[in-house]
Design an enzyme around this catalytic site. Structure first.
Site, PDB file in Angstrom:
ATOM      1  N   ASP A 145     -11.921  -0.043  18.828  1.00 31.48           N
ATOM      2  CA  ASP A 145     -11.316  -0.998  17.912  1.00 31.48           C
ATOM      3  C   ASP A 145     -12.363  -1.743  17.078  1.00 31.48           C
ATOM      4  OD1 ASP A 145      -8.666  -2.911  17.446  1.00 31.48           O
ATOM      5  OD2 ASP A 145     -10.526  -4.043  17.490  1.00 31.48           O
ATOM      6  N   THR A 180      -6.626  -3.442  15.514  1.00 33.47           N
ATOM      7  CA  THR A 180      -6.499  -2.022  15.178  1.00 33.47           C
ATOM      8  C   THR A 180      -5.809  -1.255  16.311  1.00 33.47           C
ATOM      9  OG1 THR A 180      -8.344  -1.944  13.617  1.00 33.47           O
ATOM     10  CG2 THR A 180      -7.822   0.090  14.773  1.00 33.47           C
ATOM     11  N   ASP A 181      -6.150  -1.558  17.552  1.00 34.40           N
ATOM     12  CA  ASP A 181      -5.475  -0.926  18.687  1.00 34.40           C
ATOM     13  C   ASP A 181      -3.994  -1.270  18.695  1.00 34.40           C
ATOM     14  OD1 ASP A 181      -7.498   0.534  19.855  1.00 34.40           O
ATOM     15  OD2 ASP A 181      -8.121  -1.051  21.218  1.00 34.40           O
ATOM     16  N   ILE A 182      -3.675  -2.543  18.491  1.00 38.42           N
ATOM     17  CA  ILE A 182      -2.281  -2.974  18.513  1.00 38.42           C
ATOM     18  C   ILE A 182      -1.487  -2.290  17.409  1.00 38.42           C
ATOM     19  CG2 ILE A 182      -0.729  -4.945  18.207  1.00 38.42           C
ATOM     20  CD1 ILE A 182      -2.187  -4.949  20.876  1.00 38.42           C
ATOM     21  N   GLY A 185      -0.854   1.268  18.174  1.00 36.27           N
ATOM     22  CA  GLY A 185       0.238   1.395  19.126  1.00 36.27           C
ATOM     23  C   GLY A 185       1.595   1.272  18.452  1.00 36.27           C
TER      24      GLY A 185
END
Length: 399
Positions: A145, A180-182, A185
């Site tokens: 991220d 960015t990860d969220i 997802g």
């Protein structure tokens, strides 16, 4: 519930994949989380803090892990062994969705790539999450991220601006959460649901390819468009907005507050409260276009006026005339906010090691099929016996 009857096999770890799996679980899908024996998902060890049990003793459940794994069953399988690979293939054969975040080619080493599993389950929706996607010159690189927030341009527009060529305010900054990860997802969840919808017509599954870098670029939104349409390379503006003025934080007598003026009528009411009604009549400030062009002249005038009163006094005055404004809350203030409480954004669940585990609720509100929180984030391997014994029973029946 909206996704009842959908079976999800979650082979992912850390945040982007588990976040997608948790959303699907919240929506009613049955989610089996496959973890490495003994160690499990990396985030189980990303602490402190860790959940305390009813006796006040620290458990092995990290707060980080708990935020992204509600609603799942945990099964320990060693996929480096032929037996483990066979077990995962059996689970995949009976699944609607598989989520994985191996490096490109990593799943193929175990015969668990999309092409291999599609042969035994052509209806499988197989979601792959990587740093840079399944194709392109960076495909083999690992992605994280923080790294991708930098490479994708997000950090270039986050943080205080440079002054006279010298850095101030710490220079480029990442977001305070792994945004960015969220977002990856969330996009993964959308892609999975779209593929399931398409499957209703074709009867076929497909691979959904998500890259952290692609998602970061996609979520640059207006900043990307400012460049693609206007040829402008966006710069860091701190808490200010590149296209709207005034839309930023201000220092007040006892701290800070946010003012988000979205149109010319709001600006007129805003400066009237400040005791500067003449600014709304000046040609250089009358329209948002002019305010953006002349922000360097306007903002100091507004800032001087804002210093004259404390935050809550300003906020009360702005609310009376419907000028959008608000405080910069700490996290504890967020969860004490009456609106957050009214929207039931904290859910309390009974965990095997704690009778009152608190988690952030899913923000989706359904009128007919509300989300039910019946399964807390699982302990490592908590459901291994149940799930794997069911596989054994199937094998005996088939033989």
């Amino acid at each position: 519930m909206p996704m009842s009857g959908v079976k999800v096999l979650d082979l992912s770890r850390v945040l982007a994949g588990p976040w997608a799996g948790q959303i699907l679980a919240d929506l009613g899908a049955e989610v089996i989380k496959v973890e490495r024996p003994l160690s499990g998902d990396d985030t189980r060890h990303w602490g402190p803090p860790y959940l305390a049990n009813d006796a006040g003793q620290e458990t092995e459940q990290s707060a980080y892990y708990l935020c992204a794994n509600r609603g799942k069953q945990s099964v320990c399988i060693d996929m480096t062994t032929p037996e483990g690979q066979a077990q995962i293939r059996q689970l995949a054969a009976d699944s609607d969705v598989l989520i994985e975040n191996f490096k490109v080619g990593g799943a193929a080493k175990y015969g668990l790539d999309y092409q291999s599993l599609a042969k035994i389950n052509p209806r499988l929706v197989y979601c792959s999450i990587t740093g840079f996607g399944q194709t392109g010159p960076y495909a083999d690189r690992p992605g994280y991220d923080f790294l991708v927030q930098a490479m994708g341009g997000l950090m270039s527009v986050t943080g205080e601006p440079d002054a006279s060529g010298e850095q101030v305010g710490g220079g480029p900054q990442k977001a305070g959460v792994a945004l960015t990860d969220i977002m990856t997802g969330l996009y993964a969840t959308i892609g999975i649901q779209a593929a399931l919808s398409e499957r209703l017509h074709s009867g076929q599954g497909q691979q959904v390819d998500l890259a952290l870098l692609d998602v970061t670029v996609a979520t640059l939104a207006n900043q990307a468009s400012n460049y693609l349409v206007g040829g402008q390379i966006p710069q860091r503006l701190g808490n200010a907005h590149p296209n709207i003025v005034p839309y930023q934080s201000f220092v007040v007598a006892d701290g800070h507050c946010i003012v988000a003026v979205g149109n010319d009528q709001q600006f007129a009411r805003f400066v009237d409260v400040l005791g500067l009604p003449e600014l709304a009549e000046e040609e250089c400030y009358r329209s948002n276009v002019q305010r953006v062009l002349n922000r360097d002249r306007l903002i100091p005038k507004l800032q001087r006026a804002m210093l004259e009163r404390p935050r809550d006094e300003w906020l009360a005055l702005f609310e009376q005339v419907q000028v959008p404004a608000g405080p910069i809350n700490n996290i504890d203030e967020v969860f004490e906010n009456p609106q957050i409480k009214a929207r039931e954004m904290v859910v309390e669940m009974e965990h095997p090691e704690s009778s009152a585990l608190k988690l952030v609720a899913n923000p989706i509100k359904f009128s007919r099929t509300p989300i039910r929180y019946s399964r807390p984030p699982p302990r490592l391997g908590e459901h291994s016996d149940t799930v794997l014994s069911a596989l054994s029973s199937i094998n005996k029946t088939q033989s």
